[in-house]
Motif scaffolding. Sequence first.
Motif, PDB file in Angstrom:
ATOM      1  N   SER A 195       0.840  -1.106  -0.002  1.00  0.00           N
ATOM      2  CA  SER A 195      -0.014  -0.125   0.058  1.00  0.00           C
ATOM      3  C   SER A 195       0.851   1.260   0.128  1.00  0.00           C
ATOM      4  O   SER A 195       0.327   2.300  -0.493  1.00  0.00           O
ATOM      5  CB  SER A 195      -0.835   0.064   1.093  1.00  0.00           C
ATOM      6  OG  SER A 195       0.006  -0.135   2.397  1.00  0.00           O
ATOM      7  N   GLU A 196       1.959   1.112   0.712  1.00  0.00           N
ATOM      8  CA  GLU A 196       3.065   2.211   0.401  1.00  0.00           C
ATOM      9  C   GLU A 196       4.121   1.993  -0.400  1.00  0.00           C
ATOM     10  O   GLU A 196       4.755   0.711  -0.051  1.00  0.00           O
ATOM     11  CB  GLU A 196       3.409   2.940   1.770  1.00  0.00           C
ATOM     12  CG  GLU A 196       4.424   3.857   1.695  1.00  0.00           C
ATOM     13  CD  GLU A 196       4.620   4.879   2.886  1.00  0.00           C
ATOM     14  OE1 GLU A 196       3.762   5.301   3.608  1.00  0.00           O
ATOM     15  OE2 GLU A 196       5.876   4.753   3.249  1.00  0.00           O
ATOM     16  N   THR A 224       7.456   2.899  -3.188  1.00  0.00           N
ATOM     17  CA  THR A 224       8.491   3.615  -3.798  1.00  0.00           C
ATOM     18  C   THR A 224       8.924   3.296  -5.363  1.00  0.00           C
ATOM     19  O   THR A 224       9.088   2.294  -5.641  1.00  0.00           O
ATOM     20  CB  THR A 224       9.828   3.914  -3.123  1.00  0.00           C
ATOM     21  OG1 THR A 224       9.605   4.226  -1.695  1.00  0.00           O
ATOM     22  CG2 THR A 224      10.729   4.943  -3.695  1.00  0.00           C
ATOM     23  N   LEU A 234      -3.457   8.836  -5.659  1.00  0.00           N
ATOM     24  CA  LEU A 234      -2.483   8.130  -4.832  1.00  0.00           C
ATOM     25  C   LEU A 234      -2.239   9.360  -3.851  1.00  0.00           C
ATOM     26  O   LEU A 234      -2.370  10.446  -4.201  1.00  0.00           O
ATOM     27  CB  LEU A 234      -1.315   7.828  -5.463  1.00  0.00           C
ATOM     28  CG  LEU A 234      -1.395   6.788  -6.305  1.00  0.00           C
ATOM     29  CD1 LEU A 234      -0.060   6.511  -7.139  1.00  0.00           C
ATOM     30  CD2 LEU A 234      -1.604   5.255  -5.426  1.00  0.00           C
ATOM     31  N   ARG A 235      -1.587   9.064  -2.696  1.00  0.00           N
ATOM     32  CA  ARG A 235      -0.829  10.178  -2.090  1.00  0.00           C
ATOM     33  C   ARG A 235       0.603  10.288  -1.940  1.00  0.00           C
ATOM     34  O   ARG A 235       1.296   9.143  -2.102  1.00  0.00           O
ATOM     35  CB  ARG A 235      -1.213   9.818  -0.249  1.00  0.00           C
ATOM     36  CG  ARG A 235      -2.515  10.081   0.160  1.00  0.00           C
ATOM     37  CD  ARG A 235      -2.891   9.940   1.592  1.00  0.00           C
ATOM     38  NE  ARG A 235      -4.448   9.801   1.719  1.00  0.00           N
ATOM     39  CZ  ARG A 235      -4.869   8.606   2.249  1.00  0.00           C
ATOM     40  NH1 ARG A 235      -4.174   7.325   2.320  1.00  0.00           N
ATOM     41  NH2 ARG A 235      -6.145   8.599   2.686  1.00  0.00           N
ATOM     42  N   GLN A 241       4.137  10.851  -0.723  1.00  0.00           N
ATOM     43  CA  GLN A 241       4.581  11.044   0.776  1.00  0.00           C
ATOM     44  C   GLN A 241       5.953  11.856   0.705  1.00  0.00           C
ATOM     45  O   GLN A 241       6.084  12.607   1.611  1.00  0.00           O
ATOM     46  CB  GLN A 241       5.251   9.585   1.058  1.00  0.00           C
ATOM     47  CG  GLN A 241       3.774   8.667   1.512  1.00  0.00           C
ATOM     48  CD  GLN A 241       2.681   9.181   2.408  1.00  0.00           C
ATOM     49  OE1 GLN A 241       3.006   9.917   3.346  1.00  0.00           O
ATOM     50  NE2 GLN A 241       1.540   8.837   2.142  1.00  0.00           N
ATOM     51  N   THR A 297       7.845   8.272  -3.203  1.00  0.00           N
ATOM     52  CA  THR A 297       7.203   7.309  -2.145  1.00  0.00           C
ATOM     53  C   THR A 297       5.646   7.793  -2.445  1.00  0.00           C
ATOM     54  O   THR A 297       5.349   9.010  -2.121  1.00  0.00           O
ATOM     55  CB  THR A 297       7.851   7.242  -1.041  1.00  0.00           C
ATOM     56  OG1 THR A 297       9.059   6.911  -1.028  1.00  0.00           O
ATOM     57  CG2 THR A 297       6.817   6.133  -0.225  1.00  0.00           C
ATOM     58  N   PHE A 298       4.892   6.954  -2.674  1.00  0.00           N
ATOM     59  CA  PHE A 298       3.310   7.134  -2.594  1.00  0.00           C
ATOM     60  C   PHE A 298       2.605   6.055  -1.477  1.00  0.00           C
ATOM     61  O   PHE A 298       3.342   4.870  -1.312  1.00  0.00           O
ATOM     62  CB  PHE A 298       2.687   6.646  -4.100  1.00  0.00           C
ATOM     63  CG  PHE A 298       3.351   7.536  -5.219  1.00  0.00           C
ATOM     64  CD1 PHE A 298       2.718   8.793  -5.403  1.00  0.00           C
ATOM     65  CD2 PHE A 298       4.529   7.401  -5.844  1.00  0.00           C
ATOM     66  CE1 PHE A 298       3.241   9.624  -6.332  1.00  0.00           C
ATOM     67  CE2 PHE A 298       4.823   7.892  -6.974  1.00  0.00           C
ATOM     68  CZ  PHE A 298       4.228   9.187  -7.326  1.00  0.00           C
ATOM     69  N   SER A 299       1.611   6.353  -1.660  1.00  0.00           N
ATOM     70  CA  SER A 299       0.740   5.461  -0.608  1.00  0.00           C
ATOM     71  C   SER A 299      -0.687   5.274  -1.244  1.00  0.00           C
ATOM     72  O   SER A 299      -1.196   6.276  -1.973  1.00  0.00           O
ATOM     73  CB  SER A 299       0.539   5.677   0.892  1.00  0.00           C
ATOM     74  OG  SER A 299      -0.052   7.009   0.739  1.00  0.00           O
ATOM     75  N   GLU A 355      -5.258  12.350  -2.315  1.00  0.00           N
ATOM     76  CA  GLU A 355      -4.730  13.147  -1.331  1.00  0.00           C
ATOM     77  C   GLU A 355      -6.106  14.289  -1.017  1.00  0.00           C
ATOM     78  O   GLU A 355      -6.900  14.285  -1.962  1.00  0.00           O
ATOM     79  CB  GLU A 355      -3.850  14.329  -1.780  1.00  0.00           C
ATOM     80  CG  GLU A 355      -2.327  13.393  -2.163  1.00  0.00           C
ATOM     81  CD  GLU A 355      -1.311  14.195  -2.526  1.00  0.00           C
ATOM     82  OE1 GLU A 355      -0.022  14.138  -2.043  1.00  0.00           O
ATOM     83  OE2 GLU A 355      -1.382  14.998  -3.561  1.00  0.00           O
TER      84      GLU A 355
END
Length: 274
Positions: free
Chosen positions: A52-53, A55, A247-248, A250, A268-270, A274
Amino acid sequence: MIKCRWLLAAAVGLSLTGCLKIPDEMLLSDSHRPIAADCFYPSLAHSRPLPSEFTLLSWNIYKQQGDWRAELAPWAEDVELLALQEATGKASLHAWLAQRNYRWEQVAAFSWRDVPAGVMTAAQASATQVCGQRIIEPISRIPKSQLFSRYHLEGADEQLLVVNLHGVNFSLSGRSYRAQLERIADYMADYSGPVIVAGDFNSWNARRVTILQQWAEAARLQEVGLEADHRSRVFGYPLDRVYYRGLRLQQASSMTSSASDHGPIVATFSAGSE
């Protein structure tokens, strides 16, 4: 522009000598024989998802001409997803990826002395669908490439679409450049899941940057902002970019490279918007 003219003359020369060819098989993979079709499905039943998170590292690897291992090894220690441009299908790169449990697919934009070259996407996950495209440079007639890969993503209702591209370079009017981006927009038009578009956009003048901004706005894509920005620039404009939606973000930064004329972007995304 002197460098561009030299590169163009060299490319045309290679084409005329017969060293450079456009292979019938466009899609290459670590798990499948070369494929002439535009799309294939590497793993449908037992596809390993991305966490889920995760890079992403996006890098024009300069055909592995420099000491790429020394730089890529520490950069990729905690990277689940690689988007490489100007990758060549050499055994050394394939072995490096296999040792780190990366599954990979590549578009053979062209082959030089029977070695394929083009964008390559590698992940510590299994792609469920892969589609490739070649885009002919209007002047040199040597293709660029882009690759569309889908992955299951933990914590997301829909799969993650990753677009890896090498932008058209020798296009003075911008028409071919816009057409390449429109092909990406067409592919994403009916896709509502999370998306990343990463690569060497060859965005080296104001006209191209304007085209990019218009395209990103229409596609509802946001450009990744970098905490440390060491990207390669031509005429002051960065060539390498990452866009995303659904996506978020990070964190993100870029590094310098002595192995390539481009530095990589690491982001890096999660899962989740947003």
